[in-house]
Design a protein around this motif. Sequence first.
Motif, PDB file in Angstrom:
ATOM      1  N   GLU A 148       0.829  -1.210   0.000  1.00  0.00           N
ATOM      2  CA  GLU A 148       0.000   0.000   0.000  1.00  0.00           C
ATOM      3  C   GLU A 148       0.867   1.265   0.000  1.00  0.00           C
ATOM      4  O   GLU A 148       0.572   2.224  -0.715  1.00  0.00           O
ATOM      5  CB  GLU A 148      -0.934   0.016   1.208  1.00  0.00           C
ATOM      6  CG  GLU A 148      -2.003  -1.065   1.185  1.00  0.00           C
ATOM      7  CD  GLU A 148      -3.076  -0.831   0.130  1.00  0.00           C
ATOM      8  OE1 GLU A 148      -3.133   0.263  -0.462  1.00  0.00           O
ATOM      9  OE2 GLU A 148      -3.853  -1.779  -0.127  1.00  0.00           O
ATOM     10  N   SER A 151       2.468   1.652  -3.364  1.00  0.00           N
ATOM     11  CA  SER A 151       1.515   2.080  -4.381  1.00  0.00           C
ATOM     12  C   SER A 151       1.147   3.560  -4.223  1.00  0.00           C
ATOM     13  O   SER A 151       0.996   4.288  -5.203  1.00  0.00           O
ATOM     14  CB  SER A 151       0.302   1.139  -4.411  1.00  0.00           C
ATOM     15  OG  SER A 151      -0.859   1.795  -4.043  1.00  0.00           O
ATOM     16  N   ASN A 152       1.052   4.032  -2.991  1.00  0.00           N
ATOM     17  CA  ASN A 152       0.816   5.468  -2.796  1.00  0.00           C
ATOM     18  C   ASN A 152       1.993   6.301  -3.307  1.00  0.00           C
ATOM     19  O   ASN A 152       1.802   7.356  -3.911  1.00  0.00           O
ATOM     20  CB  ASN A 152       0.592   5.775  -1.316  1.00  0.00           C
ATOM     21  CG  ASN A 152      -0.808   5.395  -0.870  1.00  0.00           C
ATOM     22  OD1 ASN A 152      -1.654   5.064  -1.687  1.00  0.00           O
ATOM     23  ND2 ASN A 152      -1.041   5.443   0.426  1.00  0.00           N
ATOM     24  N   GLY A 163      -5.279   1.021   1.992  1.00  0.00           N
ATOM     25  CA  GLY A 163      -4.550   2.255   1.798  1.00  0.00           C
ATOM     26  C   GLY A 163      -3.559   2.584   2.891  1.00  0.00           C
ATOM     27  O   GLY A 163      -3.023   1.709   3.561  1.00  0.00           O
TER      28      GLY A 163
HETATM   29 MG    MG Z   1      -3.368   4.051  -1.769  1.00  0.00          MG
END
Ligand code: MG
Length: 624
Positions: A35, A38-39, A127
Motif C-alpha cells: 500500500e 503504491s501510494n 490504503g
Molecule cells: Mg493508496
Amino acid sequence: MTSQTTTHEFQAETKKLLDIVINSLYTERDVFVRELISNAADALEKFRHESLTVDDLFDAHMPLEITIDLDKEKHLFTITDTGIGMSRAELEGNLGTIAHSGSSTFVTQLAEAARKDVNLIGQFGVGFYAAFMAGHTVRVQSRSWDGSEGHEWASDGTGSYTITEEKGLHRGTRIIVELKDDAHDYAEKWKIEQIVKQYSSFVSFPVKLEDETINTVQALWTRSRSEISEEEYNEFYKFVGNAPSDPLYRLHFSADAPLAINALLFVPTENFEHLGFGRVDPGVNLYCQRVLIDQHSKHILPEWLRFLKGVVDSEDLPLNISRQSLQDNALLAKVRKVITKRFLKYLDEEARKDPKAYLEFWKTFGIYLKEGVTSDYEFQKELGKLIRFESSRSEDGVPVSLAEYVERMAEGQDAIYYISGPNRAAIEAGPYVEMFTRRDIEILYTMEPIDDFVLNHLGEFEDKKLISADRADLDLGEDKSSDADKAEEQKDSLDQDSSAALVDWLKKALEDKVQDVIISKRLVDSPAMIVNPDGYMTSSMERVMAASRMEKGMAPEAGKKNLEINAASPLVKRLAELQKSDEPFAQAVAEQIYDNAMIQAGLVVDPLTLVERNYKILNRAAGV
Ligand code: MG
Ligand code: ADP
C-alpha cells in the motif's frame, strides 16, 4: 527551536477503519508495504503528469524514485518518494479522513469481508492506514510540489494525530513506520525484498533498497506478446488487479492504425458485486505514452465493463490531457469504441473455442453484458452474440446462444421466442410453452428479472425479431398436429355460439380486471392464460417495474391484460353452462381462473381475496 504542534481527531469512519486494520488484519501485514509503495508510485505518477504542463516545479532536479530504508537497531521502516507531496491541508484531508466515496458503506463492507475471508481485503486497498498494521507509530513528512513549507503528520492510530511544521524537507513524502514489537522483521532486507518482488515488481518507478534497485521497471503492455511469459502476465494481473489468483481471461492487443493502442485486459475469476459488495469501481488504468493519465478510469471503457482489470495505453492521446477533459474527448471516445469492440470480439472467439469455459464466464459476468445491452445501444450487435439463455431444447442449466437458436429454426420461422418464469420447472408447467411444444418450436426461458428488458432492448438478432410468448398478438401459424386430431378437438370444443356467449359473459364478469377476453388459438391443455395487449411490455417487465414502484412507496401500476380461454378445456366448457344455471358460483370460478392465470404469468394477485374465494369453491366441491 520548537514549532507549533496541532492535534486533530480522526473522522469517525477513519477510527473504525483503523480499528479493523489494527485488530483484525494483522495476519495480512505484508499488505502495508504494498500500500505504501503504491501510494508513493501514485504520487510520482501525479508529479510526472503535472510536470508535462507546469514549468516552475519545486525541486525539479530530483529523480523520480522510491527509496526504502531499514533500521534494524531502531526498528524503523522508512519509505521515501519524490512525488507530488502534500501540503498541510492535504495531510489533514488525505490522512485524517477516508476519501473513498460512500466511506461508511465502504467500512461496513470491509468489516464484512474481513470476517469472511481476509484475502478479500486486498481488493479494497485499505490504503495508507495499513501502515498501522505493522507500526505502533507512523510519521509522515511531506512537502508539496508547490514548494510551500513541509510538515510532519504523526499518530499512534488510536484517536488523533498531530501536525507540526518541519523545515528543510525535499519535495515528496517520507513515511517512517516505527515497528511494533512483533513486526520487527519488516526492518529485514530479505523480507522487504521478497514482498516487493511478490506485489510491486511492476511499479513504474525504481524502488531502491540499500542503493540497489529491486524491481524491474517496465511497461509490460508495450512489449511484444511473444516475449512475455504466462507467468509475467499473471504476475502483472495480480499487481494491477490487486488479485489473489490468476485471471479467467486475458486479452493483450496492439493496433497501429487507425489509432495506436496497447491494451492489456484481464477478466478476474470472481465477481465482487455478486459476492454482496457494492458496485465495483472500474479497474482499467489509462496511460498515454506510458505515463499514467487516469487510474481506474471511468472513461476508457463503458461502465458495464467495470469488472475488467488492466491497462490501456494510447500514443495518440495528447500527453497534457487533463483529467477533467477526458469525459468529452473525441479521440478517447474512439479509443473506447475500438477497445470495447475488440474485447467483445475476443469473448466471441473464446466462446467458440471453449464453450464450457465461456459458460463459466457467463455465469459470473453475464449480468454485466446484459447491463450493456440495456444501457448501451452502440455495442448491441456484438453483445447479442454473447448473451445466453436456457431454452426448451437446452439441457437444464446449460444456456444456449441466439445464434444456436437461429441455426435450429425450421424453415419459415421468422422470430425468436421467449418466455419468462422463476425457473425451468415453473415455465414448463405453465400455459405459455405448450403451444410451442405442440408446434415443435424452440422457446427461450428468461429467468432473471433483467432478461426481458435485455431482449426487448435488443429487439432482434440476425434479422429475426425477438418476441415474448405472452404477447396478445402472437401468431405461431398452423400447428402440426394431424388433421384427425384437430377434428377431434374441434368436435370437443364449445360451438361458436356458446363460445361467443361465454366470452360476452366473461367480459362483464371480469370487467374491472381485463381489457379483453378472447378464445385462444394457441392453448392446448391449460384452461386460460394472461397475454399482454401492449406488444412491448411483458409480464416479467411489469413485475419488475411494479416492484420498483413499491420500493419507492408508490402503488404498483398494472395495465389491464387480455385473458385467453381454451374452448376445448372441460372446465371452460362447464363454465359456459354454469354461467346460465348458477351465476354467483360461475362468477367465483371465472375470477379464480383469472387469478390462476395471473399467478402463472408471475403477476400479483390479492392473496386474501383469492384464499377466501378458493375456500368457497372447495366447500362446494367437497359438498359442505
Ligand atoms: Mg493508496
Ligand atoms: P488511495 O491511495 O486509495 O487514495 P490511501 O489511503 O492509500 O488511499 O491514501 C489516501 C490519500 O493520501 C491518497 O489519495 C493521496 O492523496 C494521499 N497520499 C498517500 N500517500 C501519499 C504520498 N506518498 N504522497 C502524496 N500523497 C499521498
